[in-house]
Write a protein that holds these residues in place. Structure first.
Motif, PDB file in Angstrom:
ATOM      1  N   ALA A 436      40.620 -16.637 -43.894  1.00 22.92           N
ATOM      2  CA  ALA A 436      40.465 -17.339 -42.605  1.00 22.92           C
ATOM      3  C   ALA A 436      41.169 -18.687 -42.669  1.00 22.92           C
ATOM      4  O   ALA A 436      41.816 -19.121 -41.706  1.00 22.92           O
ATOM      5  N   LEU A 440      44.870 -19.968 -40.637  1.00 22.85           N
ATOM      6  CA  LEU A 440      44.984 -21.246 -39.955  1.00 22.85           C
ATOM      7  C   LEU A 440      46.207 -22.019 -40.452  1.00 22.85           C
ATOM      8  O   LEU A 440      46.966 -22.596 -39.667  1.00 22.85           O
TER       9      LEU A 440
ATOM     10  N   LEU B 170      32.902 -14.122 -35.796  1.00 26.83           N
ATOM     11  CA  LEU B 170      34.260 -14.201 -35.262  1.00 26.83           C
ATOM     12  C   LEU B 170      34.439 -13.173 -34.152  1.00 26.83           C
ATOM     13  O   LEU B 170      33.676 -12.198 -34.068  1.00 26.83           O
ATOM     14  N   LEU B 190      37.287 -25.999 -41.422  1.00 27.10           N
ATOM     15  CA  LEU B 190      36.965 -24.994 -40.408  1.00 27.10           C
ATOM     16  C   LEU B 190      35.741 -25.406 -39.594  1.00 27.10           C
ATOM     17  O   LEU B 190      35.653 -25.112 -38.404  1.00 27.10           O
ATOM     18  N   PHE B 194      35.934 -25.745 -35.532  1.00 29.55           N
ATOM     19  CA  PHE B 194      35.053 -24.874 -34.747  1.00 29.55           C
ATOM     20  C   PHE B 194      34.153 -25.720 -33.830  1.00 29.55           C
ATOM     21  O   PHE B 194      33.890 -25.340 -32.684  1.00 29.55           O
ATOM     22  N   SER B 197      34.889 -26.356 -30.042  1.00 23.73           N
ATOM     23  CA  SER B 197      35.863 -25.373 -29.544  1.00 23.73           C
ATOM     24  C   SER B 197      35.291 -24.601 -28.354  1.00 23.73           C
ATOM     25  O   SER B 197      35.889 -23.632 -27.894  1.00 23.73           O
ATOM     26  N   PHE B 201      36.254 -19.767 -30.124  1.00 24.90           N
ATOM     27  CA  PHE B 201      36.672 -19.299 -31.456  1.00 24.90           C
ATOM     28  C   PHE B 201      35.675 -18.281 -32.019  1.00 24.90           C
ATOM     29  O   PHE B 201      35.849 -17.786 -33.131  1.00 24.90           O
ATOM     30  N   GLY B 202      34.611 -18.004 -31.303  1.00 17.81           N
ATOM     31  CA  GLY B 202      33.562 -17.129 -31.809  1.00 17.81           C
ATOM     32  C   GLY B 202      32.211 -17.754 -31.514  1.00 17.81           C
ATOM     33  O   GLY B 202      32.116 -18.702 -30.724  1.00 17.81           O
ATOM     34  N   SER B 441      44.146 -21.380 -31.548  1.00 16.79           N
ATOM     35  CA  SER B 441      43.047 -20.571 -30.999  1.00 16.79           C
ATOM     36  C   SER B 441      43.309 -19.082 -31.201  1.00 16.79           C
ATOM     37  O   SER B 441      42.374 -18.302 -31.384  1.00 16.79           O
ATOM     38  N   PHE B 444      41.845 -17.440 -34.317  1.00 16.99           N
ATOM     39  CA  PHE B 444      40.447 -17.024 -34.260  1.00 16.99           C
ATOM     40  C   PHE B 444      40.262 -15.860 -33.296  1.00 16.99           C
ATOM     41  O   PHE B 444      39.481 -14.964 -33.543  1.00 16.99           O
ATOM     42  N   ASP B 445      40.979 -15.903 -32.179  1.00 17.15           N
ATOM     43  CA  ASP B 445      40.690 -14.968 -31.087  1.00 17.15           C
ATOM     44  C   ASP B 445      41.971 -14.358 -30.523  1.00 17.15           C
ATOM     45  O   ASP B 445      42.363 -14.650 -29.394  1.00 17.15           O
TER      46      ASP B 445
END
Lengths: 463, 463
Positions: A436, A440, B170, B190, B194, B197, B201-202, B441, B444-445
């Protein structure tokens, strides 16, 4: 060796005299304050964000790594060049561009020395909170890259808590502005993720910092304990009493002996621990807090308790702590610095395990720890000339990381991962958690040219 | 409408009674505390991280957006569902899993209400610093998603400064652990990226928070000024004197009138500003700081200066400030909350421009601002039933954002971007800066299912 064409390109950007390629020069830039090593192919000294961008573009064109460097005080190999490439030495970018007292912020170039900034702020009654032990030479750019801490970060937080905005040269060579110079950046916290990324996301060339008023008063307590455990217990009781000192530092016997051997101050060397407590804030409250801390220490049978109320008295009490790293370096040809950190309640147990580690590897460990944060901050002493001693130091360091991880702690309280701790990342994170982080990093640096070989282990090869 | 197969899958994960699809239920979840709207297709109430992961997996399989929700106190549209999908209502996950006083941390589930945590900590002499005005109902998960601030964040920092570690689901449905529960996470931050966000991102389901001792003492000064400018000048002089109050809040005349009309406290309504100053710390220092603040206010010809030294006196002085939003809501059918923020030195100028904006759009703006941070925090009052009034309120809000951006400020001091401020992101960032955020972003997604339509404007269509 760089191709002549590359060198000519660099000459065009920063000027011939600001490109170093002589072997003797490159050797100097193969080191930092860690025991890690890695020689670059060239060193450039840019004077502006535009020059940094130009250099990064040349590196991108030729697939060359680039390594931003400030004062090289890094303690985990963050400033060395294990894959060669171009060191971007930022010391010429050392201008304080603006000090804006009413809005409590300072705008500086990356090469400004931390203490130089503090000395410009102090006459106005202000400070930039992060105060790494290296602050006499280390740069704000380096502090940002490493998310530097310092003795007073117990109360004031680390660098990331004090950065509002950054000007960044991305690995693509593009210049970007992250954050806004007030509280409240809309959208994702690019400033936060960049701070502490150890130069692997690009090069921050300018930063807007939050500055705060200096505390009105500061007082210091020094307590000497026969047993390390009781010094730790004093720390716990001070915290449990609801006090939040600006610093809580412990030096162990090995460190005291080292200091006394180099810069004698009359400290007893038959004791196990020296505890320094610093209390700051409004003047009226200091005396009672100091008295309360001193009383806790006395009740725990501290052999000696002194308080420093004037700057001169405080300087005297801090002298041993401030001299400790220098004294260690003077007496010991090799020092491996370990900043493993454990939850505060696990300190006593971790210290016992460290004594066991010293015995097991037949090595001396000088402990100099930020007790308030649980940062064990140990200097593992060795002689690189003595066969096998470096390997024993490294094995001891690995064992300390394991102890910290098992106690629910971390492998780095403030010095970063660099090259040195990469192999221990797996103690803290699963492979999935590491991936993860890698995903990034690839957003910023898809070609892996920004300080490569740092922070994350290489991806597992498929199959 | 969701396909029956999807609903059956959700039933299997959280149980039939924890899936809401009735139109009346969905309508309730179409709102948050902003003026934004967006109706989900279903609401689920999971009880564990595993259930959240299961729900997110179902959403991923069917390409459905999912929207994490706490108490819905969001002020920028972060909790509404403009693209439909599944609202993941986290209020059942409201357990405080551990309070670890010696290590100064608390481990909680996302649905824990901020004030409930504070009330568990207070008897032990501890607090979690972020204190959003919504703290009676807002959840820690929501505070983390929005990086919430609050009146005391001037001194203590916003949520991101107080989060050590997160358990995150996630968008892939995988569970990850970010950060470590001590100071010093190795690698990239992280947790920091996060936090704030806004659910894109989750879903963070558990968090380890830093808790700190409550200040020993707190005292409050209330000063009433004939002119808003002089109240602002008092703030500047207090800061310039090197004091760092825990809060510096200003209410303008419109807000005072609104409060007095709803919950009369005897405040004069012919004045332009009420300034609240809160000072905290060790007891001995408070009196002098309070006296100094009061003296600054009196020298600036404050009409009335009161100090609150006991909890009862302080409650009385804070009463108007605490009632302000409720009173506004009671008297005004529509409120558009704007938290544009400017550098502190630009406040007076911004306030003058806001008066001009009120005239231009024929609309009333109640200002309730965090003066220490430069957060203009204005409530734009309107009647949604009156033709054109909502549009005028929105036009006024847009103008305030422009004023803030031109003054070197930001479009959100603490309420987030949500859906409401997306169109203003371009006032702060270049398209390239926005794309840097988007790239992040997408790590993450990648499928854009986590709270889509928030934070960033849609990518520019090519051609």
């Amino acid at each position: 060796m760089l191709h002549k064409r590359v060198i000519r390109s660099l000459h065009r950007i920063v000027g011939r005299r600001n490109v170093l390629t002589a072997p003797a020069d490159l050797l100097l830039y193969s080191y930092d304050s860690s025991t890690e090593r890695g020689r670059p192919d060239a060193v450039v000294l840019p004077s502006s964000t535009e020059e940094v961008a130009g250099v990064v573009q040349v590196c991108g064109k030729h697939g060359l790594p680039f390594i931003a460097r400030g004062a090289g005080t890094n303690l985990s190999g963050g400033s060395v060049a294990p894959h060669g490439g171009v060191v971007v030495q930022l010391s010429r970018m050392n201008e304080v561009l603006e000090i804006d007292l009413p809005n409590q912020r300072a705008h500086v170039q990356a090469g400004v020395v931390n203490l130089d900034l503090q000395e410009m702020l102090a006459p106005h009654g202000f400070q930039f909170c992060p105060d790494p032990a290296s602050q006499k030479v280390s740069t704000i750019g380096g502090n940002v890259a490493e998310n530097a801490g310092g003795p007073h970060c117990l109360k004031y937080g680390v660098t990331t808590n004090h950065v509002l905005a950054l000007t960044v040269v991305l690995p693509s060579g593009e210049v970007r502005h992250f954050g806004v110079p007030v509280v409240g950046q809309p959208g994702y916290d690019l400033v936060g993720i960049f701070t502490g990324s150890e130069g692997t996301f690009g090069i921050a060339t300018e930063m807007t910092l939050r500055i705060v008023p200096l505390p009105e008063g500061v007082q210091t307590v020094l307590a000497i304990f026969d047993h390390l455990d009781t010094a730790g217990e004093a720390v716990s009781q001070i915290i449990a009493a609801g006090m939040l000192p600006a610093a809580l530092e412990i030096m162990d016997r090995t460190t005291i002996e080292t200091v006394e051997a180099s810069f004698p101050t009359g400290l007893p060397t038959d004791v196990e621990a020296l505890l320094l407590i610093e209390v700051d804030g409004v003047n009226e409250g200091l005396a009672r807090q100091v008295d309360r801390c001193a009383e806790i220490c006395r009740k725990l049978k501290a052999r000696q308790v002194e308080t420093g109320r004037t700057p001169e008295e405080r300087d005297r009490l801090w002298h041993a702590r401030r001299s400790a790293f220098g004294a260690s370096a003077r007496l010991n040809p090799g020092i491996l610095v370990n900043d493993a950190t454990v939850p505060r309640t696990r300190i006593a147990e971790a210290l016992r395990q460290m004594q066991e580690i010293e015995r097991r590897h037949d090595i001396r460990i000088a402990k100099l720890y930020h007790a308030g944060d649980g940062n064990l901050h140990s200097n593992i002493l060795f002689d690189p000339a003595s066969p096998g001693e470096r390997a024993r130091a490294q094995a001891a360091s690995a064992d300390i990381f394991r102890v910290a991880a098992e106690a629910g702690g971390t492998i780095t309280g403030e010095h970063g991962v660099g090259t040195e701790k990469i192999k221990y990342m797996g103690l803290i994170y699963s492979q999935a958690d590491i991936e993860a982080q890698r995903a990034l990093s690839l957003v910023f640096d898809p070609e892996r040219l920004a300080n490569p070989g740092k922070v994350l282990p290489a991806p597992e090869t498929a199959g």
